[in-house]
Design a protein around this motif. Structure first.
Motif, PDB file in Angstrom:
ATOM      1  N   ALA A   6       0.836  -1.436  -0.132  1.00 38.05           N
ATOM      2  CA  ALA A   6      -0.119   0.203  -0.131  1.00 38.05           C
ATOM      3  C   ALA A   6       0.777   1.307  -0.013  1.00 38.05           C
ATOM      4  N   MET A   7       2.133   1.231   0.254  1.00 42.07           N
ATOM      5  CA  MET A   7       2.997   2.370   0.369  1.00 42.07           C
ATOM      6  C   MET A   7       3.162   3.111  -1.170  1.00 42.07           C
ATOM      7  N   GLU A   8       2.911   4.529  -0.867  1.00 39.09           N
ATOM      8  CA  GLU A   8       3.076   5.058  -2.362  1.00 39.09           C
ATOM      9  C   GLU A   8       4.091   6.218  -2.170  1.00 39.09           C
ATOM     10  N   ARG A   9       4.693   6.548  -3.144  1.00 37.27           N
ATOM     11  CA  ARG A   9       5.551   7.821  -3.230  1.00 37.27           C
ATOM     12  C   ARG A   9       4.967   8.720  -3.924  1.00 37.27           C
ATOM     13  N   THR A  10       4.934  10.138  -3.225  1.00 39.21           N
ATOM     14  CA  THR A  10       4.518  11.222  -4.232  1.00 39.21           C
ATOM     15  C   THR A  10       5.622  12.319  -4.288  1.00 39.21           C
ATOM     16  N   TYR A  11       5.223  13.144  -5.183  1.00 37.51           N
ATOM     17  CA  TYR A  11       6.420  14.293  -5.683  1.00 37.51           C
ATOM     18  C   TYR A  11       5.739  15.584  -4.911  1.00 37.51           C
ATOM     19  N   ILE A  12       6.308  15.907  -4.064  1.00 35.63           N
ATOM     20  CA  ILE A  12       6.085  17.359  -3.431  1.00 35.63           C
ATOM     21  C   ILE A  12       7.084  18.414  -3.728  1.00 35.63           C
ATOM     22  N   MET A  13       6.592  19.375  -4.225  1.00 34.20           N
ATOM     23  CA  MET A  13       7.496  20.422  -4.714  1.00 34.20           C
ATOM     24  C   MET A  13       7.284  21.739  -4.054  1.00 34.20           C
ATOM     25  N   ILE A  14       8.161  22.533  -3.398  1.00 36.52           N
ATOM     26  CA  ILE A  14       7.940  23.876  -2.864  1.00 36.52           C
ATOM     27  C   ILE A  14       8.434  24.881  -3.898  1.00 36.52           C
ATOM     28  N   LYS A  15       7.344  25.585  -4.345  1.00 31.24           N
ATOM     29  CA  LYS A  15       7.550  26.499  -5.270  1.00 31.24           C
ATOM     30  C   LYS A  15       8.242  27.807  -4.987  1.00 31.24           C
ATOM     31  N   PRO A  16       8.944  28.522  -5.948  1.00 27.50           N
ATOM     32  CA  PRO A  16       9.765  29.725  -5.720  1.00 27.50           C
ATOM     33  C   PRO A  16       9.287  30.598  -4.537  1.00 27.50           C
ATOM     34  N   ASP A  17       8.057  30.956  -4.481  1.00 28.16           N
ATOM     35  CA  ASP A  17       7.440  31.842  -3.463  1.00 28.16           C
ATOM     36  C   ASP A  17       7.498  31.094  -1.982  1.00 28.16           C
ATOM     37  N   GLY A  18       7.509  29.820  -1.932  1.00 27.19           N
ATOM     38  CA  GLY A  18       7.422  29.066  -0.635  1.00 27.19           C
ATOM     39  C   GLY A  18       8.952  29.352  -0.284  1.00 27.19           C
ATOM     40  N   VAL A  19       9.929  28.947  -1.173  1.00 28.25           N
ATOM     41  CA  VAL A  19      11.490  29.107  -0.721  1.00 28.25           C
ATOM     42  C   VAL A  19      11.806  30.795  -0.456  1.00 28.25           C
ATOM     43  N   GLN A  20      11.029  31.591  -1.254  1.00 30.26           N
ATOM     44  CA  GLN A  20      11.506  33.127  -0.924  1.00 30.26           C
ATOM     45  C   GLN A  20      11.137  33.287   0.380  1.00 30.26           C
ATOM     46  N   ARG A  21       9.865  32.871   0.731  1.00 29.21           N
ATOM     47  CA  ARG A  21       8.802  33.410   1.750  1.00 29.21           C
ATOM     48  C   ARG A  21       9.533  32.631   3.271  1.00 29.21           C
ATOM     49  N   GLY A  22      10.577  31.678   3.076  1.00 32.55           N
ATOM     50  CA  GLY A  22      10.833  30.893   4.301  1.00 32.55           C
ATOM     51  C   GLY A  22      10.034  29.853   4.743  1.00 32.55           C
ATOM     52  N   ILE A  23       9.176  29.178   4.019  1.00 34.65           N
ATOM     53  CA  ILE A  23       8.432  28.450   4.369  1.00 34.65           C
ATOM     54  C   ILE A  23       8.546  26.888   4.213  1.00 34.65           C
ATOM     55  N   VAL A  24       9.891  26.711   3.868  1.00 33.66           N
ATOM     56  CA  VAL A  24      10.512  25.226   3.435  1.00 33.66           C
ATOM     57  C   VAL A  24      10.354  24.462   4.667  1.00 33.66           C
ATOM     58  N   GLU A  31       4.772   9.061  -9.975  1.00 30.04           N
ATOM     59  CA  GLU A  31       6.032   8.250 -10.970  1.00 30.04           C
ATOM     60  C   GLU A  31       6.505   8.976 -11.898  1.00 30.04           C
ATOM     61  N   LYS A  32       5.557   9.686 -12.726  1.00 32.48           N
ATOM     62  CA  LYS A  32       6.113  10.493 -13.979  1.00 32.48           C
ATOM     63  C   LYS A  32       6.895  11.642 -13.513  1.00 32.48           C
ATOM     64  N   GLU A  33       6.365  12.292 -12.312  1.00 33.77           N
ATOM     65  CA  GLU A  33       7.033  13.525 -11.968  1.00 33.77           C
ATOM     66  C   GLU A  33       8.382  13.281 -11.171  1.00 33.77           C
ATOM     67  N   ILE A  34       8.319  12.184 -10.396  1.00 30.88           N
ATOM     68  CA  ILE A  34       9.710  11.817  -9.737  1.00 30.88           C
ATOM     69  C   ILE A  34      10.749  11.341 -10.932  1.00 30.88           C
ATOM     70  N   GLY A  35      10.152  10.817 -11.923  1.00 34.81           N
ATOM     71  CA  GLY A  35      11.164  10.512 -13.109  1.00 34.81           C
ATOM     72  C   GLY A  35      11.648  11.583 -13.588  1.00 34.81           C
ATOM     73  N   LEU A  36      10.641  12.582 -13.698  1.00 33.27           N
ATOM     74  CA  LEU A  36      11.101  13.984 -14.345  1.00 33.27           C
ATOM     75  C   LEU A  36      12.166  14.783 -13.371  1.00 33.27           C
ATOM     76  N   TRP A  37      12.019  15.061 -12.263  1.00 35.51           N
ATOM     77  CA  TRP A  37      12.754  15.887 -11.463  1.00 35.51           C
ATOM     78  C   TRP A  37      13.862  15.350 -10.672  1.00 35.51           C
ATOM     79  N   PHE A  38      14.012  13.876 -10.694  1.00 38.03           N
ATOM     80  CA  PHE A  38      15.021  13.231 -10.002  1.00 38.03           C
ATOM     81  C   PHE A  38      15.786  12.466 -10.988  1.00 38.03           C
ATOM     82  N   GLU A  39      16.999  12.413 -10.786  1.00 37.73           N
ATOM     83  CA  GLU A  39      17.764  11.340 -11.376  1.00 37.73           C
ATOM     84  C   GLU A  39      18.022   9.717 -10.743  1.00 37.73           C
ATOM     85  N   GLU A  40      18.207   8.971 -11.796  1.00 39.52           N
ATOM     86  CA  GLU A  40      18.496   7.518 -11.239  1.00 39.52           C
ATOM     87  C   GLU A  40      19.142   7.452 -10.024  1.00 39.52           C
TER      88      GLU A  40
END
Ligand code: IDP
Ligand code: MG
Length: 160
Positions: free
Chosen positions: A11-29, A135-144
């Motif tokens: 039942a385990m899943e992996r999800t791709y979560i991304m903090i967008k530039p405004d989240g980084v700039q505003r210190g919400i990371v 799965e698609k997004e993890i493959g797109l943003w991360f290397e093997e």
């Protein structure tokens, strides 16, 4: 994953979560990471990245024809993002609930968007909307090799 409890592992899943530039700039990371961490999900990958137009065209392939897309892509390219993979039981649907609605004014208080932002074009975070897209997004943003399998010492305190 785990010793013995194969039904749980299934039942385990992996999800791709991304903090967008405004989240980084505003210190919400830190706050966003903390929510997934204290929920009990497991961090399988994390890095900063400067998104390119090509990467965003692929990531948002369903939206490239939308009138708001060029401005949205500029916003997404305006600074670094934080790319993460979080793993656990029903991580995809629960991750979406934790983010809140696409429009922050429609997001419940207690969600990330409900607590930290106001406009749809500045909604600070992304989360995969299906296991297949994750799965698609993890493959797109991360290397093997950047996405790790490891066993949490808290496993038996989070899952029964
Ligand atoms: P989601 O991020 O909640 O999955 P999507 O519909 O997949 O929402 O849209 C992706 C992103 O595009 C949104 O998070 C938001 O930043 C942006 N977006 C969506 N709709 C609009 C809009 O009508 N105006 C401006 N930006 C939008
Ligand atoms: Mg989406």
């Amino acid at each position: 994953v785990g010793n013995g409890n194969s039904a749980l592992s299934m039942a385990m899943e992996r999800t791709y979560i991304m903090i967008k530039p405004d989240g980084v700039q505003r210190g919400i990371v830190g706050n966003i990471i903390s929510r997934f961490e204290t929920k009990g999900y497991k961090l399988a990958a994390m890095k900063t990245k400067q998104p390119t137009a090509e990467l965003l065209n692929q990531h948002y392939c369903d939206l490239v024809e939308k009138p708001f897309f060029p401005k949205m892509r500029d916003y997404m390219m305006s600074g670094p993002v934080v790319c993460m993979v979080w793993e656990g039981k029903e991580a995809v649907t629960t991750g979406r609930k934790m983010l809140g609605a696409t429009n922050p004014l429609a997001s419940e208080p207690g969600t990330i968007r409900g607590d930290f932002c106001i406009e749809v074009g500045r909604n600070i975070c992304h989360g995969s909307d299906s296991v297949e897209n994750a799965e698609k997004e993890i493959g797109l943003w991360f290397e093997e090799g950047e996405v790790l399998s490891w066993e949490s010492h808290s496993k038996d305190w989070i899952y029964e």
